[in-house]
Design a protein around this motif. Sequence first.
Motif, PDB file in Angstrom:
ATOM      1  N   ALA A   8      -8.125 -12.696 -12.433  1.00  0.00           N
ATOM      2  CA  ALA A   8      -9.353 -12.100 -11.894  1.00  0.00           C
ATOM      3  C   ALA A   8      -9.201 -10.591 -11.879  1.00  0.00           C
ATOM      4  CB  ALA A   8      -9.629 -12.627 -10.499  1.00  0.00           C
ATOM      5  N   LYS A   9      -9.601  -9.970 -12.937  1.00  0.00           N
ATOM      6  CA  LYS A   9      -9.586  -8.507 -12.998  1.00  0.00           C
ATOM      7  C   LYS A   9     -10.991  -8.008 -12.722  1.00  0.00           C
ATOM      8  CE  LYS A   9      -5.332  -8.089 -14.322  1.00  0.00           C
ATOM      9  NZ  LYS A   9      -4.331  -7.560 -13.467  1.00  0.00           N
ATOM     10  N   GLY A  10     -11.084  -6.964 -11.926  1.00  0.00           N
ATOM     11  CA  GLY A  10     -12.395  -6.421 -11.591  1.00  0.00           C
ATOM     12  C   GLY A  10     -12.281  -4.951 -11.246  1.00  0.00           C
ATOM     13  N   GLU A  11     -13.323  -4.449 -10.633  1.00  0.00           N
ATOM     14  CA  GLU A  11     -13.363  -3.031 -10.272  1.00  0.00           C
ATOM     15  C   GLU A  11     -13.186  -2.811  -8.781  1.00  0.00           C
ATOM     16  OE1 GLU A  11     -16.318  -4.436 -11.822  1.00  0.00           O
ATOM     17  OE2 GLU A  11     -15.250  -4.246 -13.712  1.00  0.00           O
ATOM     18  N   ALA A  12     -13.452  -3.814  -7.967  1.00  0.00           N
ATOM     19  CA  ALA A  12     -13.374  -3.660  -6.516  1.00  0.00           C
ATOM     20  C   ALA A  12     -11.914  -3.746  -6.069  1.00  0.00           C
ATOM     21  CB  ALA A  12     -14.197  -4.739  -5.823  1.00  0.00           C
ATOM     22  N   GLU A  13     -11.508  -2.790  -5.283  1.00  0.00           N
ATOM     23  CA  GLU A  13     -10.135  -2.780  -4.773  1.00  0.00           C
ATOM     24  C   GLU A  13     -10.019  -3.696  -3.559  1.00  0.00           C
ATOM     25  OE1 GLU A  13      -9.098   1.258  -3.895  1.00  0.00           O
ATOM     26  OE2 GLU A  13      -8.580   1.688  -5.971  1.00  0.00           O
ATOM     27  N   TYR A  14      -8.973  -4.478  -3.535  1.00  0.00           N
ATOM     28  CA  TYR A  14      -8.658  -5.298  -2.363  1.00  0.00           C
ATOM     29  C   TYR A  14      -7.259  -4.911  -1.922  1.00  0.00           C
ATOM     30  CZ  TYR A  14      -8.065  -9.151   0.831  1.00  0.00           C
ATOM     31  OH  TYR A  14      -7.863  -9.891   1.958  1.00  0.00           O
ATOM     32  N   ARG A  15      -7.157  -4.385  -0.706  1.00  0.00           N
ATOM     33  CA  ARG A  15      -5.865  -3.917  -0.183  1.00  0.00           C
ATOM     34  C   ARG A  15      -5.299  -4.952   0.788  1.00  0.00           C
ATOM     35  NH1 ARG A  15      -8.755   0.978  -0.627  1.00  0.00           N
ATOM     36  NH2 ARG A  15      -7.733   2.376  -2.092  1.00  0.00           N
ATOM     37  N   PHE A  16      -3.986  -5.108   0.740  1.00  0.00           N
ATOM     38  CA  PHE A  16      -3.301  -6.061   1.615  1.00  0.00           C
ATOM     39  C   PHE A  16      -1.898  -5.551   1.881  1.00  0.00           C
ATOM     40  CE2 PHE A  16      -2.620  -7.175  -2.749  1.00  0.00           C
ATOM     41  CZ  PHE A  16      -1.288  -7.514  -2.833  1.00  0.00           C
ATOM     42  N   ASN A  17      -1.309  -6.060   2.954  1.00  0.00           N
ATOM     43  CA  ASN A  17       0.051  -5.665   3.314  1.00  0.00           C
ATOM     44  C   ASN A  17       1.058  -6.623   2.688  1.00  0.00           C
ATOM     45  OD1 ASN A  17      -0.936  -3.654   4.915  1.00  0.00           O
ATOM     46  ND2 ASN A  17      -0.751  -4.803   6.808  1.00  0.00           N
ATOM     47  N   ASP A  18       2.102  -6.036   2.141  1.00  0.00           N
ATOM     48  CA  ASP A  18       3.262  -6.822   1.697  1.00  0.00           C
ATOM     49  C   ASP A  18       4.438  -6.264   2.482  1.00  0.00           C
ATOM     50  OD1 ASP A  18       5.185  -8.333   0.518  1.00  0.00           O
ATOM     51  OD2 ASP A  18       5.028  -7.421  -1.456  1.00  0.00           O
ATOM     52  N   GLY A  19       4.680  -6.871   3.636  1.00  0.00           N
ATOM     53  CA  GLY A  19       5.698  -6.334   4.538  1.00  0.00           C
ATOM     54  C   GLY A  19       5.178  -5.052   5.146  1.00  0.00           C
ATOM     55  N   GLU A  20       5.873  -3.966   4.901  1.00  0.00           N
ATOM     56  CA  GLU A  20       5.481  -2.657   5.438  1.00  0.00           C
ATOM     57  C   GLU A  20       4.689  -1.833   4.426  1.00  0.00           C
ATOM     58  OE1 GLU A  20       6.142  -1.541   8.600  1.00  0.00           O
ATOM     59  OE2 GLU A  20       6.869  -3.588   8.939  1.00  0.00           O
ATOM     60  N   VAL A  21       4.463  -2.360   3.230  1.00  0.00           N
ATOM     61  CA  VAL A  21       3.819  -1.607   2.152  1.00  0.00           C
ATOM     62  C   VAL A  21       2.405  -2.143   1.927  1.00  0.00           C
ATOM     63  CG1 VAL A  21       4.016  -0.949  -0.276  1.00  0.00           C
ATOM     64  CG2 VAL A  21       6.078  -1.295   1.081  1.00  0.00           C
ATOM     65  N   ILE A  22       1.465  -1.230   1.716  1.00  0.00           N
ATOM     66  CA  ILE A  22       0.086  -1.606   1.411  1.00  0.00           C
ATOM     67  C   ILE A  22      -0.057  -1.654  -0.105  1.00  0.00           C
ATOM     68  CG2 ILE A  22      -2.334  -0.940   1.572  1.00  0.00           C
ATOM     69  CD1 ILE A  22      -1.638   0.422   4.234  1.00  0.00           C
ATOM     70  N   ARG A  23      -0.527  -2.795  -0.610  1.00  0.00           N
ATOM     71  CA  ARG A  23      -0.708  -3.009  -2.045  1.00  0.00           C
ATOM     72  C   ARG A  23      -2.196  -3.140  -2.345  1.00  0.00           C
ATOM     73  NH1 ARG A  23       4.139  -1.681  -4.172  1.00  0.00           N
ATOM     74  NH2 ARG A  23       5.773  -2.738  -3.046  1.00  0.00           N
ATOM     75  N   THR A  24      -2.556  -2.966  -3.626  1.00  0.00           N
ATOM     76  CA  THR A  24      -3.941  -3.044  -4.052  1.00  0.00           C
ATOM     77  C   THR A  24      -4.057  -3.939  -5.274  1.00  0.00           C
ATOM     78  OG1 THR A  24      -4.323  -0.791  -3.273  1.00  0.00           O
ATOM     79  CG2 THR A  24      -5.933  -1.689  -4.808  1.00  0.00           C
ATOM     80  N   LEU A  25      -5.070  -4.804  -5.265  1.00  0.00           N
ATOM     81  CA  LEU A  25      -5.434  -5.599  -6.433  1.00  0.00           C
ATOM     82  C   LEU A  25      -6.872  -5.255  -6.794  1.00  0.00           C
ATOM     83  CD1 LEU A  25      -4.131  -9.240  -5.767  1.00  0.00           C
ATOM     84  CD2 LEU A  25      -3.320  -7.642  -7.477  1.00  0.00           C
ATOM     85  N   LEU A  26      -7.160  -5.200  -8.067  1.00  0.00           N
ATOM     86  CA  LEU A  26      -8.524  -4.984  -8.524  1.00  0.00           C
ATOM     87  C   LEU A  26      -9.147  -6.347  -8.790  1.00  0.00           C
ATOM     88  CD1 LEU A  26      -7.991  -1.976 -10.938  1.00  0.00           C
ATOM     89  CD2 LEU A  26      -8.944  -1.952  -8.639  1.00  0.00           C
ATOM     90  N   LEU A  27     -10.235  -6.642  -8.061  1.00  0.00           N
ATOM     91  CA  LEU A  27     -10.863  -7.954  -8.137  1.00  0.00           C
ATOM     92  C   LEU A  27     -12.360  -7.808  -8.325  1.00  0.00           C
ATOM     93  CD1 LEU A  27      -9.125  -9.548  -5.018  1.00  0.00           C
ATOM     94  CD2 LEU A  27      -8.374  -9.694  -7.386  1.00  0.00           C
ATOM     95  N   THR A  28     -12.992  -8.872  -8.763  1.00  0.00           N
ATOM     96  CA  THR A  28     -14.452  -8.910  -8.790  1.00  0.00           C
ATOM     97  C   THR A  28     -14.908  -9.228  -7.367  1.00  0.00           C
ATOM     98  OG1 THR A  28     -14.531 -11.259  -9.284  1.00  0.00           O
ATOM     99  CG2 THR A  28     -14.484  -9.755 -11.177  1.00  0.00           C
ATOM    100  N   GLU A  29     -16.162  -8.969  -7.074  1.00  0.00           N
ATOM    101  CA  GLU A  29     -16.684  -9.232  -5.727  1.00  0.00           C
ATOM    102  C   GLU A  29     -16.614 -10.718  -5.391  1.00  0.00           C
ATOM    103  OE1 GLU A  29     -17.622  -7.546  -2.972  1.00  0.00           O
ATOM    104  OE2 GLU A  29     -16.826  -5.807  -4.038  1.00  0.00           O
ATOM    105  N   ALA A  30     -16.880 -11.576  -6.370  1.00  0.00           N
ATOM    106  CA  ALA A  30     -16.855 -13.022  -6.112  1.00  0.00           C
ATOM    107  C   ALA A  30     -15.428 -13.473  -5.766  1.00  0.00           C
ATOM    108  CB  ALA A  30     -17.364 -13.780  -7.330  1.00  0.00           C
ATOM    109  N   VAL A  31     -14.457 -12.984  -6.501  1.00  0.00           N
ATOM    110  CA  VAL A  31     -13.062 -13.363  -6.244  1.00  0.00           C
ATOM    111  C   VAL A  31     -12.598 -12.756  -4.925  1.00  0.00           C
ATOM    112  CG1 VAL A  31     -10.693 -13.107  -7.081  1.00  0.00           C
ATOM    113  CG2 VAL A  31     -12.521 -13.693  -8.678  1.00  0.00           C
TER     114      VAL A  31
END
Length: 191
Positions: free
Chosen positions: A97-120
Motif C-alpha cells: 500500500a503505497k500512497g501519499e498520506a503520511e502515517y506516523r507511528f512509534n517503534d520503541g522510542e523512534v517515530i517512523r513514517t509510512l506513506l499510505l493511501t487514505e483507505a489503507v
Amino acid sequence: MAKANALQAQLLKAGLVKKSQVSQVANQQAKARVDKHDPKAAAIAAEAELARIEAEKARLEKVERDRQIAAERNAERRANELRAQARQIIADKKVLAKGEAEYRFNDGEVIRTLLLTEAVRKQVIDAALVIVRDGEGYCLLPRVAAVQVRERAPELIVLDNAGRDYVEPSTGNAEDDAYYAQFQVPDDLVW
C-alpha cells in the motif's frame, strides 16, 4: 587350608571350574588377608574408593551440564524456527500500500513514517491492518496474519490498534482536567 584345597580339587575334578579360576581366587584370598592386616594397603584402597566416587560425581555433573546445554540449544533452535515461520507469514501475506498520506507511528522510542493511501490509513486506524517489521523496514498485514505472527514472534508486531485503550493525560490540576475534557481529540489526528 587343606579343606579349601580339597574343595578346589573336587571342583576341578568335576569340571565345574578351570585351573586358572582356582588360582585367581586363591590370589584374591591371599591379597585380602594381607590387606586386612596392612594399614598402607587399607589407606590405598580407601583413596582409590574416594577417587572412584569423585570420578562418578564429575561424570554426573558433566552429564547434567550437557543436558542443560542441549536444552538451551533446543530452545534457541525452536525460537529461530518460530521467527522463520513468522517471517514467512509476513512475506506471504503482506499488503502493498503505497500512497501519499503520511502515517506516523512509534517503534520503541523512534517515530517512523509510512506513506499510505487514505483507505489503507483508515484500515490501520480501525485495526483491520497491523504494522509489522519486515527486515529493515515495515509492512502491513491483515489482522488474521498478524495474530499468527504474534503467536510465533510477538517482537515483530510494531503497531496494532486493536484493543488499544486511550488514557487521558492529566495536568495534575482537577479544574484544568475538567475544562480540557470538553474538547475531543480525534484518534486519527494527522501530525
